[in-house]
Design an enzyme around this catalytic site. Structure first.
Site, PDB file in Angstrom:
ATOM      1  N   GLU A   1       7.577  -0.033  16.810  1.00 54.56           N
ATOM      2  CA  GLU A   1       6.170   0.187  16.462  1.00 54.56           C
ATOM      3  C   GLU A   1       5.748  -0.668  15.276  1.00 54.56           C
ATOM      4  OE1 GLU A   1       3.008   3.446  14.675  1.00 54.56           O
ATOM      5  OE2 GLU A   1       5.112   4.012  14.878  1.00 54.56           O
TER       6      GLU A   1
ATOM      7  N   ASP B   1      11.194   4.061  -1.059  1.00 55.96           N
ATOM      8  CA  ASP B   1       9.942   3.599  -1.657  1.00 55.96           C
ATOM      9  C   ASP B   1       9.900   4.085  -3.106  1.00 55.96           C
ATOM     10  OD1 ASP B   1       7.390   2.824  -2.298  1.00 55.96           O
ATOM     11  OD2 ASP B   1       6.379   4.125  -0.868  1.00 55.96           O
TER      12      ASP B   1
ATOM     13  N   ASP C   1       7.641   3.686  -6.664  1.00 56.95           N
ATOM     14  CA  ASP C   1       6.335   3.257  -7.164  1.00 56.95           C
ATOM     15  C   ASP C   1       6.254   3.496  -8.663  1.00 56.95           C
ATOM     16  OD1 ASP C   1       3.604   2.865  -7.676  1.00 56.95           O
ATOM     17  OD2 ASP C   1       3.066   3.539  -5.660  1.00 56.95           O
TER      18      ASP C   1
ATOM     19  N   SER D   1       6.607  -4.656  -3.376  1.00 55.68           N
ATOM     20  CA  SER D   1       5.523  -4.064  -2.594  1.00 55.68           C
ATOM     21  C   SER D   1       4.235  -4.874  -2.663  1.00 55.68           C
ATOM     22  CB  SER D   1       5.241  -2.638  -3.077  1.00 55.68           C
ATOM     23  OG  SER D   1       4.626  -2.667  -4.358  1.00 55.68           O
TER      24      SER D   1
ATOM     25  N   GLY E   1       5.467  -1.654  -7.060  1.00 54.43           N
ATOM     26  CA  GLY E   1       6.726  -1.003  -6.737  1.00 54.43           C
ATOM     27  C   GLY E   1       7.631  -1.841  -5.877  1.00 54.43           C
ATOM     28  N   VAL E   2       8.666  -1.195  -5.370  1.00 55.69           N
ATOM     29  CA  VAL E   2       9.662  -1.872  -4.537  1.00 55.69           C
ATOM     30  C   VAL E   2       9.982  -1.012  -3.314  1.00 55.69           C
ATOM     31  CG1 VAL E   2      10.722  -3.175  -6.428  1.00 55.69           C
ATOM     32  CG2 VAL E   2      11.566  -0.877  -5.895  1.00 55.69           C
ATOM     33  N   HIS E   3      10.364  -1.684  -2.245  1.00 59.14           N
ATOM     34  CA  HIS E   3      10.810  -1.032  -1.013  1.00 59.14           C
ATOM     35  C   HIS E   3      12.225  -1.476  -0.703  1.00 59.14           C
ATOM     36  CE1 HIS E   3       6.297  -1.024   0.278  1.00 59.14           C
ATOM     37  NE2 HIS E   3       6.563  -0.050  -0.574  1.00 59.14           N
TER      38      HIS E   3
ATOM     39  N   HIS F   1       8.281   7.290   9.777  1.00 59.18           N
ATOM     40  CA  HIS F   1       7.480   6.835   8.645  1.00 59.18           C
ATOM     41  C   HIS F   1       7.380   5.312   8.670  1.00 59.18           C
ATOM     42  CE1 HIS F   1       5.699   7.669   4.642  1.00 59.18           C
ATOM     43  NE2 HIS F   1       6.026   6.404   4.444  1.00 59.18           N
TER      44      HIS F   1
ATOM     45  N   LEU G   1       6.480   1.536   6.923  1.00 59.14           N
ATOM     46  CA  LEU G   1       6.613   0.885   5.625  1.00 59.14           C
ATOM     47  C   LEU G   1       6.114  -0.557   5.739  1.00 59.14           C
ATOM     48  CD1 LEU G   1       7.702   1.662   2.793  1.00 59.14           C
ATOM     49  CD2 LEU G   1       9.847   0.531   3.417  1.00 59.14           C
TER      50      LEU G   1
ATOM     51  N   HIS H   1      -0.547  -8.147  -0.237  1.00 61.43           N
ATOM     52  CA  HIS H   1      -1.188  -6.931  -0.734  1.00 61.43           C
ATOM     53  C   HIS H   1      -2.667  -7.206  -0.970  1.00 61.43           C
ATOM     54  CE1 HIS H   1      -2.079  -3.315  -2.944  1.00 61.43           C
ATOM     55  NE2 HIS H   1      -0.842  -2.876  -2.768  1.00 61.43           N
TER      56      HIS H   1
END
Length: 458
Positions: free
Chosen positions: A73, A141, A143, A192, A196-198, A355, A357, A364
């Protein structure tokens, strides 16, 4: 239309195309820029993203699942917050065509489902619930807005060189645990694009975890027990720290708290700041004793950093001398350090397979910055404010300077603004991952053939 989910190609075809506005020179993000970024400039690494999410199922081996990528997806967020979910693509070219026709403000990646997400309605008419997630990377995730109570340089979505090291420490703590405690090898960290970071854990055993297993891993990292109204957000029970927490404390948190954090945030320098810390001490007599010392030294000629360091030593010495008074004082120093420095993970993101991401290398919309990978082994060197923006990339193209082709493997590709990021993604993450995936496909295929032969001989 706001956040409206469009669940069929028929509905999607009826939508008006996003309005294209002529960009102003000062703009860092607009649809025209996206058309260049996702279009003919060849900036977005379509092929690499497809290879990553195919996990070796490229049709070149008889053991491949040729429909694997097509069950993944994707979701697009378009201009004016139009939201397209359950998008799916047969191959890299169809994914590229869809992105180039929509120019999404945001691209999210979801799970691999039991059936093609785009055809889920047809399967639902059978009456059986066959549309279900079957595979998904273990994701995290983090933030920086969740650190607003312990950073004094910025708040909200703002970030600077003084508070970003909180993200750096988070990467170090979580990455070390994922590799040493869980044995994962294929981990991708991504900026991100704003605050933040993923983290994407892509090992087979991570992708195939159930929701229950994901929840167990997420809870392994839980330290914060309170909420924003609790003065004491961390409660470390027992006489000693769990080995993971002890390693994190010794290797990363303690040194960062007593060094860089004190230097940049001066967390004991004013009454408003140190009262937050005193509230974490359960003994009111100790609170009063320390408060008295610090109020009497309010007019010190020392710098804010020096004042903070002196008061921290006073707090530690006082607690050490009186920790016999109550069990809750035994871990008080460590609790304060953890409260300020331990990773604040959005655990709910990690617990569910479905979920979504944000995809690496998308842009961004609030900052115009590209979501570039972060090298966890050199994360101290990462500067979020130096990440290229969409307008900078367009300017680079217009200047006719660096070669921008992401498929270029030559050393010259490093000179472009995105060159190093794409090269790192490819060489340090993608290539080792695909090698491992193909080995697994080959092993599974041989096992299947072996069982088939055994069955025939029987």
């Amino acid at each position: 239309m706001t956040r409206e989910e469009i669940e069929s190609r028929e509905d999607e075809s009826m939508m008006d195309a996003p309005q294209i506005n002529k960009p102003k020179p000062e703009e860092f993000f607009n649809v025209n820029y996206l058309r260049i970024y996702y279009g003919k400039s060849n900036l977005f690494p379509y092929s690499d993203i497809h290879k990553w999410l195919s996990y070796g199922h490229d049709g070149k081996h008889p053991g491949c699942d040729e429909y694997y990528f097509g069950r993944r997806e994707f979701s697009f967020t378009l201009e004016n917050d139009v939201y397209l979910r359950y998008k799916s693509f047969k191959n890299a070219s169809s994914m590229e065509d869809a992105i180039r026709s929509h120019f999404p403000y945001k691209i999210d990646i979801g799970a691999v489902y039991s059936v093609d997400p785009d055809k889920r309605h047809a399967y639902s008419q059978t009456g059986s619930n066959v549309f279900t997630p079957v595979e998904r990377e273990l994701v995290f995730d983090i933030d920086i807005t969740d650190y607003d109570d312990v950073r004094y340089c910025c708040s909200g979505a703002d970030v600077c060189s003084k508070c970003w090291p909180l993200m750096t420490v988070a990467i170090k703590v979580i990455h070390t645990s994922l590799t040493e405690d869980f044995g994962f090898k294929h981990i991708l960290w991504v900026f991100s694009g704003r605050r933040g970071v993923h983290c994407w854990v892509c090992d087979p055993k991570a992708r195939r975890m159930t929701n229950e297993q994901r929840s167990a891993v997420a809870e392994y990292f839980r330290v914060y027990k309170g909420n924003e109204n609790n003065a004491r957000k961390v409660a470390l029970m027992g006489y000693s720290l769990h080995p993971f927490l002890a390693r994190s404390y010794v290797d990363y948190l303690k040194g960062f708290f007593e060094g860089e954090l004190q230097a940049t945030q001066s967390i004991f320098s004013t009454k408003d700041k140190y009262e937050k810390i005193l509230a974490m001490i359960s003994d009111e007599d100790i609170q009063s004793e320390l408060r008295g010392k610090w109020e009497n030294s309010a007019r010190s000629s020392l710098s804010e950093e020096a004042i903070s360091l002196v008061r921290w030593e006073q707090l530690k010495n006082t607690l050490q001398s009186k920790k016999h008074k109550a069990p809750t004082l035994r871990m008080c120093v460590e609790e304060i350090v953890f409260t300020f420095t331990y990773p604040r993970i959005d655990l709910e993101v990690s617990k569910q397979m479905n979920h979504l991401l944000k995809a690496p290398f998308c842009v961004h919309p609030k900052t115009g910055r590209v979501c570039v990978p972060i090298d966890p082994n050199n994360c101290d060197e990462f500067d979020p404010l130096a990440v290229p923006t969409l307008s900078q990339l367009i300017e680079e193209i217009n200047s006719g300077g660096s070669r921008m082709d992401v498929d270029d493997d030559s050393d010259d590709s490093d000179t472009s603004l995105l060159g190093k990021s794409v090269k790192f993604f490819r060489s340090s993450f993608l290539e080792p991952l695909l090698k491992s995936c193909k080995e697994e496909i080959e092993s599974s295929y041989k096992t299947k053939i072996g069982k088939s032969k055994d069955s025939l001989s029987w």
